[in-house]
Design an enzyme around this catalytic site. Structure first.
Site, PDB file in Angstrom:
ATOM      1  N   TYR A  98       0.841  -1.201   0.000  1.00  0.00           N
ATOM      2  CA  TYR A  98       0.000   0.000   0.000  1.00  0.00           C
ATOM      3  C   TYR A  98       0.879   1.255   0.000  1.00  0.00           C
ATOM      4  CZ  TYR A  98      -2.935   3.708   1.880  1.00  0.00           C
ATOM      5  OH  TYR A  98      -3.558   4.913   2.084  1.00  0.00           O
ATOM      6  N   GLU A 139     -11.291   5.403   5.068  1.00  0.00           N
ATOM      7  CA  GLU A 139     -10.756   6.182   6.192  1.00  0.00           C
ATOM      8  C   GLU A 139     -11.799   6.332   7.295  1.00  0.00           C
ATOM      9  OE1 GLU A 139      -7.705   6.656   6.538  1.00  0.00           O
ATOM     10  OE2 GLU A 139      -6.850   6.741   4.542  1.00  0.00           O
ATOM     11  N   TRP A 195      -5.264   0.776  10.472  1.00  0.00           N
ATOM     12  CA  TRP A 195      -5.342   0.796   9.017  1.00  0.00           C
ATOM     13  C   TRP A 195      -5.168  -0.614   8.458  1.00  0.00           C
ATOM     14  CZ3 TRP A 195      -7.680   3.132   5.505  1.00  0.00           C
ATOM     15  CH2 TRP A 195      -7.294   3.082   4.161  1.00  0.00           C
TER      16      TRP A 195
END
Length: 188
Positions: A20, A42, A50
């Site tokens: 990522y 988000e 995350w």
């Protein structure tokens, strides 16, 4: 470290986080589908890591019609129940309902500005904010920029768009570059 390249410390030690970081995080995005995807992801991350959200990303793609904001804006109560039963996403009713409402608001912003991208990049006059970061531990969780964007989005009826969520979004889509100074992505 990837080969002889150094990356931000937060992205080391996990292949998914590294991929990522190396391919997406901080890369200027100008596609509304990407912006919508990160608004959903988000917001889903709020209160979580995350990594949890990244692991569920494919589940989100399936559950949210490939992040097609026009389709998500038409989701019904039946879709809310479907999403609440989908183990492939974070099953938080407030976040799910917010994502559908945000799709509707997203369309309104597009109608006013042409694209959500134009709306968002207008806050920085089209130029990424490049911060000098030696260690990721120095990075703020919110800034006056994220405060302003968050405030405006809330005024427009968006939900789950607090300043911290929005700052993470701005980082993800490259409006803010918070790569560490030694990171190979810093000047990409």
């Amino acid at each position: 470290m990837r080969g002889n390249r150094t990356r931000c410390k937060w992205a080391e030690g996990n292949d998914l986080m590294s991929a990522y970081h190396d391919r997406e995080w901080g890369v200027p995005a100008h596609d509304d589908k990407t912006h919508f995807e990160f608004l959903i992801l988000e917001a889903a991350q709020a209160g979580l890591s995350w990594l949890i959200v990244l692991r569920k990303r494919d589940g989100y793609r399936k559950a949210y019609a490939g992040f097609d904001f026009k389709k998500v804006a038409k989701f019904s109560e039946k879709d809310v129940q479907r999403l609440m039963n989908d183990a492939g996403i974070v099953r938080n009713q407030l976040k799910i309902r917010a994502s559908i409402e945000n799709a509707k608001r997203f369309l309104e912003v597009r109608k006013e500005f042409g694209t959500f991208d134009a709306y968002l990049w207008n806050f920085v006059e089209g130029k990424p904010v490049v911060n000098r970061v030696k260690s990721y531990k120095e990075v703020a969780s919110s800034t006056p920029l994220s405060d302003a964007v968050s405030k405006d989005l809330k005024k427009r009826g968006f939900r789950f768009v607090g300043s911290t969520v929005i700052y993470a979004h701005l980082q993800a889509v490259g409006i803010v570059n918070d790569h560490e100074s030694e990171c190979f992505r810093k000047n990409c």
